[in-house]
Write a protein that holds these residues in place. Structure first.
Motif, PDB file in Angstrom:
ATOM      1  N   SER A 291      -8.046   5.554  -7.499  1.00  0.00           N
ATOM      2  CA  SER A 291      -9.429   5.635  -7.976  1.00  0.00           C
ATOM      3  C   SER A 291     -10.444   6.011  -6.881  1.00  0.00           C
ATOM      4  CB  SER A 291      -9.837   4.352  -8.695  1.00  0.00           C
ATOM      5  OG  SER A 291      -9.496   3.242  -7.928  1.00  0.00           O
ATOM      6  N   LYS A 292     -10.080   5.807  -5.599  1.00  0.00           N
ATOM      7  CA  LYS A 292     -11.036   6.174  -4.536  1.00  0.00           C
ATOM      8  C   LYS A 292     -10.615   7.475  -3.826  1.00  0.00           C
ATOM      9  CE  LYS A 292     -13.703   2.264  -4.147  1.00  0.00           C
ATOM     10  NZ  LYS A 292     -13.299   1.613  -5.335  1.00  0.00           N
ATOM     11  N   LEU A 293      -9.527   8.091  -4.309  1.00  0.00           N
ATOM     12  CA  LEU A 293      -8.944   9.217  -3.570  1.00  0.00           C
ATOM     13  C   LEU A 293      -9.925  10.389  -3.400  1.00  0.00           C
ATOM     14  CD1 LEU A 293      -6.387  10.407  -2.225  1.00  0.00           C
ATOM     15  CD2 LEU A 293      -5.765  11.353  -4.449  1.00  0.00           C
ATOM     16  N   ARG A 294     -10.597  10.772  -4.461  1.00  0.00           N
ATOM     17  CA  ARG A 294     -11.481  11.938  -4.368  1.00  0.00           C
ATOM     18  C   ARG A 294     -12.666  11.659  -3.447  1.00  0.00           C
ATOM     19  NH1 ARG A 294     -15.901  14.167  -6.550  1.00  0.00           N
ATOM     20  NH2 ARG A 294     -15.921  16.432  -6.572  1.00  0.00           N
ATOM     21  N   GLN A 295     -13.184  10.439  -3.630  1.00  0.00           N
ATOM     22  CA  GLN A 295     -14.333  10.028  -2.803  1.00  0.00           C
ATOM     23  C   GLN A 295     -13.959  10.079  -1.312  1.00  0.00           C
ATOM     24  OE1 GLN A 295     -15.653   6.203  -4.243  1.00  0.00           O
ATOM     25  NE2 GLN A 295     -16.558   5.729  -2.265  1.00  0.00           N
TER      26      GLN A 295
ATOM     27  N   GLN B 262       0.854  -1.194   0.000  1.00  0.00           N
ATOM     28  CA  GLN B 262       0.000   0.000   0.000  1.00  0.00           C
ATOM     29  C   GLN B 262       0.888   1.242   0.000  1.00  0.00           C
ATOM     30  OE1 GLN B 262      -3.641   0.339   1.456  1.00  0.00           O
ATOM     31  NE2 GLN B 262      -3.934  -1.693   0.606  1.00  0.00           N
ATOM     32  N   ALA B 263       0.400   2.343  -0.571  1.00  0.00           N
ATOM     33  CA  ALA B 263       1.096   3.629  -0.411  1.00  0.00           C
ATOM     34  C   ALA B 263       0.308   4.437   0.602  1.00  0.00           C
ATOM     35  CB  ALA B 263       1.138   4.357  -1.743  1.00  0.00           C
ATOM     36  N   LYS B 264       1.008   5.354   1.285  1.00  0.00           N
ATOM     37  CA  LYS B 264       0.301   6.209   2.247  1.00  0.00           C
ATOM     38  C   LYS B 264       0.397   7.640   1.772  1.00  0.00           C
ATOM     39  CE  LYS B 264       1.072   3.573   6.400  1.00  0.00           C
ATOM     40  NZ  LYS B 264       2.105   3.318   7.356  1.00  0.00           N
ATOM     41  N   LEU B 265      -0.713   8.344   1.811  1.00  0.00           N
ATOM     42  CA  LEU B 265      -0.706   9.755   1.438  1.00  0.00           C
ATOM     43  C   LEU B 265      -1.262  10.539   2.614  1.00  0.00           C
ATOM     44  CD1 LEU B 265      -0.466  11.955  -0.848  1.00  0.00           C
ATOM     45  CD2 LEU B 265      -2.839  11.447  -1.383  1.00  0.00           C
ATOM     46  N   GLU B 266      -0.499  11.518   3.087  1.00  0.00           N
ATOM     47  CA  GLU B 266      -0.979  12.287   4.229  1.00  0.00           C
ATOM     48  C   GLU B 266      -1.388  13.676   3.758  1.00  0.00           C
ATOM     49  OE1 GLU B 266       1.576  12.205   7.658  1.00  0.00           O
ATOM     50  OE2 GLU B 266       0.598  13.997   8.473  1.00  0.00           O
ATOM     51  N   ILE B 267      -2.624  14.034   4.022  1.00  0.00           N
ATOM     52  CA  ILE B 267      -3.095  15.377   3.676  1.00  0.00           C
ATOM     53  C   ILE B 267      -3.759  15.959   4.923  1.00  0.00           C
ATOM     54  CG2 ILE B 267      -4.490  16.792   2.105  1.00  0.00           C
ATOM     55  CD1 ILE B 267      -4.598  14.417   0.159  1.00  0.00           C
TER      56      ILE B 267
ATOM     57  N   VAL C  27      -4.275  10.306   7.079  1.00  0.00           N
ATOM     58  CA  VAL C  27      -3.523   9.388   6.210  1.00  0.00           C
ATOM     59  C   VAL C  27      -4.492   8.547   5.370  1.00  0.00           C
ATOM     60  CG1 VAL C  27      -1.912   7.427   6.186  1.00  0.00           C
ATOM     61  CG2 VAL C  27      -1.585   9.299   7.823  1.00  0.00           C
ATOM     62  N   TYR C  28      -4.205   8.504   4.084  1.00  0.00           N
ATOM     63  CA  TYR C  28      -5.022   7.682   3.177  1.00  0.00           C
ATOM     64  C   TYR C  28      -4.171   6.522   2.676  1.00  0.00           C
ATOM     65  CZ  TYR C  28      -7.883  11.835   3.326  1.00  0.00           C
ATOM     66  OH  TYR C  28      -8.646  12.879   3.769  1.00  0.00           O
ATOM     67  N   GLN C  29      -4.735   5.332   2.723  1.00  0.00           N
ATOM     68  CA  GLN C  29      -4.031   4.129   2.221  1.00  0.00           C
ATOM     69  C   GLN C  29      -4.407   3.947   0.756  1.00  0.00           C
ATOM     70  OE1 GLN C  29      -2.125   2.124   4.089  1.00  0.00           O
ATOM     71  NE2 GLN C  29      -2.596   2.824   6.163  1.00  0.00           N
ATOM     72  N   LEU C  30      -3.400   3.856  -0.088  1.00  0.00           N
ATOM     73  CA  LEU C  30      -3.676   3.702  -1.520  1.00  0.00           C
ATOM     74  C   LEU C  30      -3.074   2.383  -2.010  1.00  0.00           C
ATOM     75  CD1 LEU C  30      -2.677   7.350  -2.492  1.00  0.00           C
ATOM     76  CD2 LEU C  30      -5.001   6.480  -2.268  1.00  0.00           C
ATOM     77  N   PRO C  31      -3.886   1.519  -2.609  1.00  0.00           N
ATOM     78  CA  PRO C  31      -3.352   0.231  -3.066  1.00  0.00           C
ATOM     79  C   PRO C  31      -2.296   0.417  -4.151  1.00  0.00           C
ATOM     80  CG  PRO C  31      -5.747   0.349  -3.344  1.00  0.00           C
ATOM     81  CD  PRO C  31      -5.296   1.703  -2.935  1.00  0.00           C
ATOM     82  N   ILE C  32      -1.331  -0.498  -4.178  1.00  0.00           N
ATOM     83  CA  ILE C  32      -0.329  -0.509  -5.262  1.00  0.00           C
ATOM     84  C   ILE C  32      -0.728  -1.614  -6.232  1.00  0.00           C
ATOM     85  CG2 ILE C  32       2.113  -0.910  -5.837  1.00  0.00           C
ATOM     86  CD1 ILE C  32       2.064   1.495  -4.151  1.00  0.00           C
ATOM     87  N   VAL C  33      -0.809  -1.258  -7.501  1.00  0.00           N
ATOM     88  CA  VAL C  33      -1.125  -2.245  -8.540  1.00  0.00           C
ATOM     89  C   VAL C  33       0.190  -2.614  -9.230  1.00  0.00           C
ATOM     90  CG1 VAL C  33      -2.413  -2.626 -10.687  1.00  0.00           C
ATOM     91  CG2 VAL C  33      -3.366  -1.155  -8.903  1.00  0.00           C
TER      92      VAL C  33
END
Ligand code: ACO
Length: 432
Positions: free
Chosen positions: A31-35, A4-9, A13-19
């Motif tokens: 793909s779920k970031l905006r939501q 997973q990648a982590k993005l902190e805003i 912290v948002y967990q973002l899957p790695i494809v």
């Protein structure tokens, strides 16, 4: 748990899957970031954006690798033909001899245009650019096949795609003949794809064109090398249109328009114009190279540089060899080839090009081959379009077969005026 990648805003912290792709390419799935966060990503020119997952073509731009459905371009260039590679791209596997015969027969059965389509060619002015004619006539052709309007159906795709691939070559040749005031030459079912195209371009009603095997092979190779190149500007355009569920011909007509620009498929024409200019001015190329390095000059070394390749474009290597071969076999001494080689040599030793990893691309030498076989310069990008058709068709099929494809609809960061109010015309001043 997968990576997973982590993005902190703002402390969250948002967990973002790695494809991970089959060639170990890694992508952060947003793909779920905006939501989830209300944020979108901004990527001018899409250099860091994967618009889709695709199983058609693989490029490693750092290593100079290009593969169609896993098979290296060098192997296909040596052993395959344009039509066999087209089948590979569209259907995902090399055809058996039975499948290839069937595909070839379908192309032959669909090579004619509806006779009434001839009248559409009359409407263009004599100097109309053949890319404009090509895109209009691909769309016009769809009107003669109303079942196309029913949209994509696996049951009719085979015929529709063969129809497009076959007719595009007839349209291209007719466009050339019309724009030169020459009588139209109909296709001959005995000829294979590329021979038939050359016949329609160069035969006369009173004399058949002499089909030299080396010329047929050179043009077939050009088609094959252009057959697909993953998510470039025109293919992305085709996918964008396809995502709205438009028909195959409408998507291809849009692809032709996107390809036309001089930064994309139009570069092969621009390269020859550049080489001719250098030749006319008696420059050895050095003045042009200096101008291309100066951003204020508005010039670029056409046929150099690529968004993905930061190494020699593997297609350019093959085309350069073919260029030497065909010129020798036709006993042509083209001064433009010498200029091109000098330009390449100079650029590959110039720090400006070296630091920016700018190498010759597929367009740098292809125009010299086309000139040698008698194809007029305004047809160069049309040749590219015929070659790219299998890639567009394969991408169209891929998007249509994918049950979960949503309409392509990027976002933007709005930077225009904030809310203001409508002024009646008598109260407006200039720019108000
Ligand atoms: N001549 C001079 N400088 C160039 C060239 C060139 N041909 N190509 C890129 N550069 C420079 C850019 O000005 C930029 O310089 P900077 O870092 O000082 O600002 C740097 O190299 C990086 O280039 P980008 O503009 O980021 O490259 P980009 O990926 O946006 O564009 C493109 C790629 C459009 C192919 C570009 O290299 C170009 O215009 N080449 C000439 C046209 C051409 O041959 N197009 C055919 C491409 S292949 C195809 O479509 C089939």
């Amino acid at each position: 748990m997968s990576e997973q990648a982590k993005l902190e805003i703002g402390g969250k912290v948002y967990q973002l899957p790695i494809v991970v792709g089959t060639e170990d390419e890694h992508a952060v799935d947003i793909s779920k970031l905006r939501q989830e966060s209300g944020y979108i990503t901004l990527d001018d020119g899409y250099s860091n954006t994967g618009s889709c997952s695709s199983a058609i073509t693989f490029i490693d731009g750092e290593k100079g690798i290009l593969r169609y459905r896993g098979i290296p371009i060098e192997e296909l260039a040596e052993k395959s033909t344009f039509i066999e590679s087209a089948y590979l791209l569209i259907y995902g596997h090399l055809p058996t001899s039975l499948e290839l015969r069937r595909f070839s027969d379908l192309l032959t059965q669909n090579e004619m245009l509806h006779e009434d389509m001839k009248f559409h060619f009359e409407g263009f002015p004599p100097n109309a650019h053949p890319m404009a004619i090509l895109s209009s006539m691909i769309n016009a052709a769809s009107c003669f096949h109303p079942r196309l309007m029913e949209g994509y159906q696996p049951g009719n795709f085979e015929v529709q795609s063969a129809r497009l691939l076959s007719k595009v070559r007839t349209i291209a040749a007719f466009a050339y003949r019309k724009s030169h005031g020459l009588p139209i030459i109909y296709p001959k079912p005995i000829y294979k794809y590329t021979s038939n195209f050359l016949h329609m371009m160069f035969s006369e009603p009173y004399e058949d064109y002499n089909l030299k095997p080396e010329v047929v092979r050179a043009l077939d190779l050009i088609f094959l090398l252009h057959a697909d190149h993953e998510q470039n500007c025109s293919t992305s355009t085709v996918r964008m249109i396809a995502s709205s569920r438009a028909n195959l011909f409408a998507c291809a007509a849009g692809g032709v328009c996107a390809l036309w620009g001089p930064l994309h498929g139009g570069a092969n024409q621009a390269v020859i114009e550049m080489l001719e200019q250098i030749h006319r001015e008696g420059d050895d190329g050095s003045k042009f190279i200096e101008a291309a390095k100066d951003k204020k000059s508005g010039r670029k070394l056409m046929g150099f540089g690529h968004r993905v390749y930061k190494n020699y474009d593997p297609r350019a290597k093959i085309i350069k060899q073919q260029c030497d071969k065909i010129l020798e076999s036709l006993h042509i001494n083209d001064p433009l080839l010498d200029i091109a080689k000098k330009l390449e040599e100079a650029a590959l030793h110039d720090s400006y090009f070296v630091e920016r990893k700018l190498y010759p691309n597929v367009d740098f030498y292809s125009g010299i081959i086309m000139r040698a076989i008698g194809i007029p310069i305004e047809m160069f990008t049309v040749i590219f379009a015929i070659g790219r058709m299998p890639g567009w068709i394969a991408n169209y099929k891929e998007i249509m077969d994918e049950a979960t494809t949503r309409i392509y609809r990027p976002r933007q960061v709005y930077v225009g005026p904030t809310e203001r109010h409508y002024l009646p015309i008598e109260k407006r001043t200039k720019n108000a």
